[in-house]
Scaffold this active site. Structure first.
Site, PDB file in Angstrom:
ATOM      1  CG  ASP A   1      -0.358   1.682  -0.125  1.00 45.13           C
ATOM      2  OD1 ASP A   1      -0.833   1.023   0.584  1.00 45.13           O
ATOM      3  OD2 ASP A   1      -0.856   1.553  -1.530  1.00 45.13           O
TER       4      ASP A   1
ATOM      5  CG  MET B   1      -4.787  -1.806   5.658  1.00 47.42           C
ATOM      6  SD  MET B   1      -4.298  -1.597   7.339  1.00 47.42           S
ATOM      7  CE  MET B   1      -5.587  -2.860   8.087  1.00 47.42           C
TER       8      MET B   1
END
Lengths: 462, 514
Positions: B300, B436
């Site tokens: 992440d 994302m």
């Protein structure tokens, strides 16, 4: 209870000269800079003053306000630096950065103690940098909280134009088209009042100004100006023969200045707070202007009718004013009329002459409502007050911010007094807002206590 | 004279009062004019204190000024002595009253003879030091006073505790997440088998100050307040101290290792005992208990690579945060700065090698200009930087005082120790757009910022507003304007008014309750 709350027939005044807390009078910049849109307020004081404005009032520079601190440093205090040169440097910077129509110097305790001659320097600097400079001594040695506004307005009286002066406030006209101003102003001063001009003083948000203007217009009375005005360049004409009337109880110096310096005629009325106060205020002005009030009684009755849902909550409840913003007498009078019992009116400073009409009205209200006269305690001692609150267990205490949480923790409902300073409470229209504030802690704590069942949130008793 | 709009650190007396009101049963007297006593408001409001702030202003007004303030001050002190029966009364002037150049020490001496409690004068120069320096100084002064008093009375507890023990110095009221940090530190130290001797000033009793020497060492979590006291105790009583702030996994480990060294040194005489070794504990906590080390390795966080950030705050938090972001998160620090000008050398040394530039200033406009110039992806600063960030649309995590009501969360939010590393990782994560989201924003060209079309309940349009009415409506703050408009129109319809004037607006307002 009887020990501290005796049934008095007349108003009792006491002066405890105790250790009490109010906000510093320099707080007035927080609302005055917003009110006077083309102004800049320069508070000349120490880090202590600056940190207060930043913290206690929660006003940060977030909106890039038109005020700043001239922070006095060691060199200023020990007079190693030249005050005049320093202030000139700062004011030139302000002029360049913000270009205000007026700079208001707010003197503080520190400028008093080091005897900085602000009044002496201002005229010199004013002509040198070509911006009007108004000096107000809003210091905590002489004044409390809202009285800061009083010092500023009293100082501004001297800058209001006189009738024979064609120009507007000193030097403020340089970039304004004088002709159009005259045209604009022209008709205001003849028409309906017949050569009797009425100027109202006290800083109120522009919507409330409109409301009070309308209220008087209904009685065929035209308000020719307000002090302060929305813009410094629109200060009202003040001369002998102009009638003036205050809207706030803390403006005694302004009233005195208007009478002494401009020979204005002061209309002494109760203050337009609550439907009862507003009616009395309008009636008094009507009587001076020789008008028979039209539909005023009915208007008051309608407002009261509209308040009924709130009145049911407050009737028979007791309230204790610790004293903070000098609005206490007017608010107490209104709440007594609402059916509340006032145990004590703490107040930092009581000008019995300027508040004479309000005090008489308070007395009358107590008689009408058949409730005991409250004690009026000037310069109260907060410690003693807490003891009295403990004893009397009022349903509501209106207090400064420092005492609210500890009192709530001991099961006493409180309301911050400063909220009444910042909320719109004047006139018929806003009466509801006062009761909205007053009943909020009652409504809230009722609903909490009903379901939770506890009120004391400290381990030992008070 | 200085043109000032805002300041990072408050005036000296605030620091003094923060220390005094943190101790139990200590009462402070401010010798000050009306309005200078807003400390009570700050403490009561920000800390949501249930008890009355033990600070009383002895009001200086024109009257007192004319007569001399001795009577008033002495009377206030003796009165509070009777009313509150505190162990100690501390007198402080403010910037304002300090220029009166009165002999306050003399006032104190006089009051002391008439009081049961101890009375001292806070010895601080109000024009030379700020809030933090004054707090540091006052804490040292109080500790010194009671250590010396205990010495003369011969009841100084000099015998060390059997098991390792520590004093935590510098936790106090209105501090940045101080209470949470203190709880976390206690947990950490307990894990290490170290008992807590005293915590000062918060919640500490001055009666117990004579027990300070019982501890094996002192821990100073924040260098702004407590360092002077630690140095005094080191010099006077030979007590070692640890001043490495345990913030971030690396510095927490360093702090624990310093503690280990002190314990082993103190324990030398006891030959039979095994030396203390906390390496296993550090390893276990770092890799598995704290999520921060794993978090920055997790996929992440890959998008943090090369992101630029700016750090600004008090020296403790700004230095620690700079090191955490640079070493533990791999973020590039364009500029690290502090408003603690008096600690500039230490700060420079700490952050050197971890940032591109250093900014030492107490002028918030310089910080704002720097942020505007650098345009970082995120800011870690004070409430002021958060505000600057809002204006520039740059996210900001608040990591340092000056405090704000938001820095007194009810839930547990420490910045120190291993739980602190998790909190900080969350803060960093929430401050950047990551994962994302970063790509999606690129694909769709930013967040959907289309305005929701304002719903209007007034369907029939036979109502007209006069020009004055509209102008008045526009004076009403935006967030309630629509509601007022709706209510007014409803009122107008009910009363068959087709043209809405200013009068209609206010009649509508008055009729709300009817």
């Amino acid at each position: 209870m009887t020990a501290t709350f005796k049934k008095e027939v007349n108003l009792v005044f006491e002066c405890e000269t105790g250790n009490y807390h109010t906000f510093c009078p320099i707080s007035c910049v927080a609302w005055l800079y917003q009110k006077i849109e083309d102004s800049f307020f320069l508070v000349i004081g120490t880090k202590t003053c600056g940190y207060f404005l930043q913290n206690a009032l929660g006003v940060m520079i977030f909106a890039e306000p038109r005020y700043a601190m001239a922070e006095l440093e060691e060199g200023d205090i020990s007079a190693q630096l030249n005050d005049y040169k320093e202030l000139k440097r700062l004011c030139l910077q302000i002029k360049q950065d913000r270009n205000p129509s007026v700079i208001v110097w707010i003197g503080t305790c520190t400028t008093e103690i080091i005897k900085m001659d602000l009044e002496g320097m201002a005229p010199r600097l004013e002509s040198e940098i070509d911006i009007p400079i108004v000096v107000a001594r809003a210091n905590g040695l002489d004044y409390a909280f809202t009285q800061g506004e009083d010092t500023v307005l009293a100082a501004m009286v001297n800058r209001c134009p006189k009738k024979d002066q064609l120009t507007k406030p000193l030097q403020a006209v340089s970039f304004i088209d004088t002709d159009s101003l005259q045209k604009e102003k022209g008709p205001k001063y003849d028409s309906i009042n017949h050569d009797k001009d009425l100027v109202l003083f006290g800083s109120l948000p522009s919507t409330v100004v409109t409301q009070l203007n309308l209220e008087l217009q209904r009685q065929d009375i035209k308000v020719s100006g307000w002090l302060p005005s929305q813009r410094y360049s629109d200060l009202p004409i003040l001369d002998s023969g102009v009638y003036v009337c205050g809207v706030n109880p803390f403006l005694s110096r302004t009233a005195a200045t208007l009478m002494r310096r401009r020979k204005c005629k002061l209309i002494g009325a109760p203050f337009p707070i609550g439907p009862d106060g507003t009616r009395a205020w309008v009636e008094k002005i009507c009587s001076v202007f020789g008008k028979q009030p039209q539909g005023l009684e009915q208007r008051e009755a309608e407002i009261w009718k509209g308040l009924e849902d709130y009145l049911q909550l407050v009737r028979g409840k007791s309230v204790f004013f610790m004293g903070d913003n000098l609005l206490e007498v007017s608010l107490a009078r209104f709440l007594i009329r609402c059916g509340m019992i006032v145990y004590e009116i703490g107040i930092p400073y009581m000008d019995k002459r300027f508040q004479a009409a309000e005090l008489a009205f308070l007395e009358k209200t107590c008689h009408d409502m058949n409730v005991p006269m409250p004690r009026i305690v000037e310069k109260p001692d907060n410690y003693n007050q807490i003891q009295r609150i403990k004893e009397l267990q009022p349903d509501l205490a209106i207090t400064g911010m420092a005492h609210a949480n500890p009192l709530e923790a001991r099961g006493i409902s409180t309301k911050w007094s400063v909220e009444f300073t910042f909320a719109q409470i004047h006139g018929f229209t806003n009466s509801r807002d006062i009761l909205e504030l007053v009943t909020r802690p009652l409504r809230r704590n009722n609903s909490l206590e009903g379901s939770l069942g506890w009120t004391q949130l400290v381990k030992s008793t008070v | 004279m200085k043109l000032a709009y805002w300041m990072y650190a408050g005036p000296a007396h605030i620091g003094t009062l923060r220390v005094a009101s943190s101790f139990k049963n200590v009462h402070a007297i401010m010798h000050a004019p009306l309005g200078d006593d807003y400390f009570n408001v700050m403490r009561s409001m920000l800390e949501r204190e249930r008890d009355f702030t033990p600070v009383t202003a002895s009001i200086v007004d024109r009257h007192v000024l004319a007569r001399g303030s001795q009577e008033k001050v002495v009377e206030t002190i003796t009165r509070k002595d009777k009313e509150e029966q505190p162990d100690l009364i501390l007198l402080t002037p403010t910037c304002t009253s300090s220029i009166l150049q009165e002999d306050l020490q003399n006032f104190v001496n006089r009051a002391a003879t008439e009081s049961k409690s101890d009375v001292i004068l806070a010895d601080v120069n109000h024009y030379r030091v700020n809030e933090l320096q004054a707090a540091d100084r006052t804490l040292e002064q109080i500790v010194r006073f009671y250590i010396e008093k205990a010495k003369t009375q011969n009841d100084l507890a000099t015998i060390k505790t059997e098991k390792p023990s520590v004093n935590i110095i510098g936790i106090f009221t209105l501090g940045f997440h101080n209470h949470h940090d203190c709880r976390e530190l206690k947990r950490l130290l307990t894990d290490l088998g170290i008992s807590i001797n005293e915590v000062i000033p918060e919640g500490g009793s001055i009666k117990n100050l004579k027990n300070l020497p019982k501890a094996w060492f002192n821990l100073i979590p924040y260098r702004e307040v407590g360092l002077m006291t630690a140095k005094y105790l080191e010099k006077e009583l030979n007590m070692p101290f640890v001043a490495t702030t345990p913030m971030g996994v690396i510095d927490t480990a360093i702090c624990i290792r310093e503690i280990e060294a002190i314990l082993n040194f103190t324990n030398q005489s006891k030959i039979d005992k095994e030396p203390y070794n906390f390496e296993d504990y550090i390893d276990q906590q770092t890799r598995f208990v704290s999520q921060a080390a794993w978090f920055s390795r997790s996929i992440d966080c890959q998008n943090l690579t090369g992101k630029k950030a700016i750090v600004f705050g008090d020296s403790t938090h700004a230095a620690s945060m700079t090191k955490i972001l640079a070493r533990e998160m791999g973020i590039r620090i364009s500029c690290a700065g502090t408003y603690c000008k008096h600690d500039a050398d230490w700060f420079r040394e700490q952050v050197s090698g971890f940032c591109d530039s250093v900014l030492i200033t107490d002028d918030h406009t310089k910080v704002g200009d720097m942020i505007a110039r650098v345009e970082p992806a995120a800011i870690f600063g004070t409430q002021m930087e958060r505000h600057v960030g809002k204006r520039l649309d740059i996210p900001c995590g608040v990591i340092s005082a000056p405090v704000h009501i938001q820095n007194f969360p009810l839930g547990y939010r420490p910045f120190l120790g291993y739980e602190g590393t998790n909190q900080i990782a969350d803060l960093v994560y929430n401050s950047f757009t990551l994962g994302m989201e970063d790509h999606l924003l690129e694909i769709f060209g930013g967040h959907d910022t289309k305005q929701v079309i304002t719903k209007s309940l007034s369907t029939d349009s036979n109502l007209t507003w006069t020009i004055e009415g509209l102008a008045e409506l526009n004076k009403i703050p935006g967030f309630v304007r629509a509601k007022i408009k709706r209510n007014t129109e409803k009122f107008a319809r009910e009363n068959n008014i087709s043209e809405i004037t200013i009068e209609t607006m206010y009649a509508a307002k008055e009729a709300v309750g009817a």
